[in-house]
Design an enzyme around this catalytic site. Structure first.
Site, short mmCIF file in Angstrom:
data_model
loop_
_atom_site.label_atom_id
_atom_site.label_comp_id
_atom_site.label_asym_id
_atom_site.label_seq_id
_atom_site.Cartn_x
_atom_site.Cartn_y
_atom_site.Cartn_z
N MET A 177 23.63 10.10 4.21
CA MET A 177 23.49 11.35 4.94
C MET A 177 23.69 11.15 6.44
O MET A 177 24.27 12.00 7.12
CB MET A 177 22.12 11.99 4.67
CG MET A 177 22.00 13.42 5.20
SD MET A 177 23.18 14.58 4.44
CE MET A 177 22.29 15.05 2.95
N GLU A 183 0.82 -1.22 0.00
CA GLU A 183 0.00 0.00 0.00
C GLU A 183 0.85 1.27 0.00
O GLU A 183 0.45 2.29 -0.57
CB GLU A 183 -0.94 0.01 1.21
CG GLU A 183 -2.05 -1.01 1.17
CD GLU A 183 -1.69 -2.36 1.78
OE1 GLU A 183 -2.57 -3.23 1.89
OE2 GLU A 183 -0.50 -2.54 2.14
N LYS A 198 -17.97 -1.50 5.24
CA LYS A 198 -18.39 -2.50 4.26
C LYS A 198 -19.90 -2.51 4.06
O LYS A 198 -20.38 -2.75 2.94
CB LYS A 198 -17.89 -3.88 4.70
CG LYS A 198 -17.94 -4.93 3.60
CD LYS A 198 -17.22 -6.19 4.01
CE LYS A 198 -17.18 -7.21 2.86
NZ LYS A 198 -16.44 -8.44 3.25
N PHE A 249 -11.84 -7.86 13.46
CA PHE A 249 -10.70 -8.21 12.62
C PHE A 249 -10.42 -7.11 11.61
O PHE A 249 -11.30 -6.70 10.86
CB PHE A 249 -10.97 -9.53 11.90
CG PHE A 249 -9.86 -9.97 10.97
CD1 PHE A 249 -8.62 -10.34 11.49
CD2 PHE A 249 -10.05 -9.99 9.60
CE1 PHE A 249 -7.60 -10.74 10.64
CE2 PHE A 249 -9.04 -10.39 8.75
CZ PHE A 249 -7.81 -10.77 9.28
N GLN A 250 -9.21 -6.61 11.61
CA GLN A 250 -8.73 -5.56 10.72
C GLN A 250 -9.52 -4.26 10.87
O GLN A 250 -9.70 -3.50 9.91
CB GLN A 250 -8.73 -6.03 9.25
CG GLN A 250 -7.68 -7.10 8.99
CD GLN A 250 -7.45 -7.37 7.53
OE1 GLN A 250 -8.33 -7.18 6.70
NE2 GLN A 250 -6.24 -7.84 7.19
#
Length: 578
Positions: free
Chosen positions: A490, A69, A181, A131-132
């Site tokens: 750096m 993602e 959903k 869940f999630q």
């Protein structure tokens, strides 16, 4: 029905848009995206967005399935920066949504228009640690321009319309839409508003006549004026106006890092980048100017070094910015103009005349000749600066160049003289490693006929190198130039200069063979270890009509100079190792 909507109906592969038709939330979302003229979607599916992805099946949209993602949102960001259009990204709930956070913050810091669509668990499960499940709207409130949680499918069209409006008007930025959903599955008659009315949000673009008059009056008597052109020049599409304004007034131009490309780097009035790793001339110009004209610049700490009272000590500050909150925020400002720089310059151009600045310009040219960017050249050892010079010379400054953050980013800013706006795509404010490569994918998708080069470090590249799969899958002809010094460059430089050479956890010598890694994904891989090899393999990379990864093995101990140490002022520049 608006003309815009009518024109969009009936295109090849595009579902018809019928008002009043009963649609699910997922179908409604996609119809709304069609009406916003979205063509590309970057994303990654999961349980909470399955209804959306089911509606995407066989649709008009070109969906780019990244391998993470974070790759999706950085690619959407690159697409947005390269085009000026809002980038669109979709991710599922929980970890899918939270994997967008770094990219959202990157876009927020650099004022990039994104519309981020996330799924969430059904509303009856919200708050149960399902869940999630993740409160992504709460998580992203500080790093978005606005966040929406959609509770009713009938609100979805209005929310999408508002999201695109907010993302692209005023100071651009990311907007998040979180869709549970059950809302994706719910049905309602389709409608789409033609206008947007948001109480408390009035993104005025045009400055007042009084402010423009004050702006013109402030620079009329200046003898040593300088323009500090920031990313607002590019966001506003004001590069032509800036060129005309600078040439008419004979005022030299300094480009901030985010503003590079907003004024031709090869122009006689161009002074380069200021600040921590800026040019000697740009910093001297700020120290000695009697008028500093900030156009869409934030006066951030990489320019002022946090020493705002000592910044431009001889100058009156004139500041033009579309975000009124920026005016006077970091430096004391004599003239404040609230409005986008394009409109401001358009209104000011007929009113200005040439300044009495020729003696000043002569002094600046003398400094440029005496103190150019420089490094110790070596015919046997490949220097990173020489690689950037090679990229510039062989593309004539016409490529789109993306970067991560670190030494290579600063060498690009110093040695690649950008001629056009939207040619440098880099994480400026947040400084995001892993940004440059997926951003190049988005930029290449936006401009398939242009040369796109991802200049990355060996550290940052490994954070998103899995997106090589995209290059192979779509034969996206990005040229990846890895400035491989086998360390976190750096960080190593700072540990050398400020921590007595105590090199702590910067060793990347056990990185993979990048040529073999590229080949494992089906992408051409090349390597250069000497200046001559660099010339040869880069020429081969440019001849190749597909993607190429070039591993440039460069000197490990090379530092970025000039440099102003944190906490010092611009007159305390270190010009080199000597």
């Amino acid at each position: 029905m608006s003309v815009q909507i009518a024109e969009l109906q009936g295109k090849s592969g595009m579902p018809p848009v019928r008002f009043g038709e009963e649609l699910t939330g997922a179908e409604t979302l996609l119809r709304c995206l069609i009406l916003e003229q979205v063509e590309y979607i970057f994303g990654y599916p999961g349980g909470a967005v399955l209804p959306i992805y089911d509606s995407l099946y066989g649709s008009y949209f070109k969906h780019i399935l990244t391998r993470h993602e974070q790759g999706a949102i950085h690619a959407a960001d690159g697409y947005a920066r390269a085009t000026g259009k809002p980038g669109v990204v979709i991710a599922t709930s929980g970890p899918g949504a939270t994997n967008l956070v770094t990219g959202i913050a990157t876009a927020q810091m650099d004022s990039v228009p994104l519309v981020c669509i996330t799924g969430n668990v059904a509303q009856n499960l919200i708050g149960t640690d399902a869940f999630q499940e993740a409160n992504i709207t709460g998580i992203t409130i500080p790093i978005t321009k606005h966040s929406y949680f959609v509770r009713d499918v009938r609100d979805l069209p209005r929310i999408v319309k508002e999201a695109f409006h907010i993302a692209t008007t005023g100071r651009p930025g990311p907007v998040l839409i979180d869709i549970p959903k059950d809302v994706s599955n719910a049905k309602a008659p389709f409608s789409y508003p033609e206008t947007v009315e948001i109480r408390g949000y009035q993104a005025s673009q045009v400055p007042s006549d009084e402010d423009v008059q004050a702006f013109v009056a402030a620079i009329r008597e200046a003898k040593r004026p300088v323009i500090l052109a920031g990313g607002g020049i590019i966001s506003a599409g004001a590069d032509r106006e800036l060129l005309a304004f600078a040439e008419k007034t004979r005022i030299p131009v300094i480009n901030t890092f985010m503003g590079l490309g907003g004024f031709p780097g090869v122009h006689e009035l161009a002074l380069g980048m200021p600040g921590m790793h800026g040019s000697y001339t740009a910093n001297q110009a700020l120290l000695n100017a009697d008028c500093v004209i900030g156009l869409g610049a934030r006066f951030d700490d990489r320019i002022t070094m946090g020493r705002t009272r000592e910044f431009a000590p001889k100058a009156r500050i004139v500041h033009v910015d579309i975000d009124p909150a920026e005016l006077g925020k970091n430096v004391a400002t004599a003239v404040k103009v609230a409005g986008d720089v394009k409109s401001t310059l358009q209104k000011a151009l007929p009113l200005v005349t040439a300044c009495d600045s020729e003696a000043w310009i002569a002094q600046l040219k003398q400094w440029q000749e005496q103190h150019p960017y420089r490094y110790k050249r070596d015919e046997q050892v490949l220097k990173p600066q020489a690689v950037i010079e090679l990229l510039y010379r062989t593309t004539n400054g016409e490529a789109i160049v993306t970067t991560d953050v670190g030494q290579h980013q600063m060498w690009v800013a110093q040695y690649y003289k950008f001629k056009h706006a939207r040619s440098l795509i880099s994480s400026g404010g947040l400084g995001t490693m892993g940004f440059g490569f997926p951003a190049a994918i988005g930029a290449q998708i936006a401009h398939p006929d242009r040369t796109v080069i991802a200049v990355v470090g060996d550290g940052g590249f490994q954070m998103t190198s899995q997106e090589l799969a995209i290059l192979a899958q779509y034969n996206t002809p990005v040229k990846v130039a890895i400035i491989n010094n086998q360390c976190l460059g750096m960080v190593r430089q700072w540990q050398q200069l400020f921590y007595d050479n105590r090199y702590s956890q910067i060793d990347l010598t056990h990185s993979p063979d990048f040529v073999k890694l590229a080949e494992a994904y089906g992408v051409k891989g090349l390597r250069a270890t000497t200046p001559q090899e660099a010339e040869d393999v880069w020429a081969e990379a440019l001849r190749h009509d597909g993607p190429v990864v070039v591993d440039f093995r460069v000197a490990q101990e090379e530092n970025v100079y000039p440099m102003v140490a944190a906490g010092n002022t611009l007159d305390q520049m270190v010009l080199g190792d000597e």
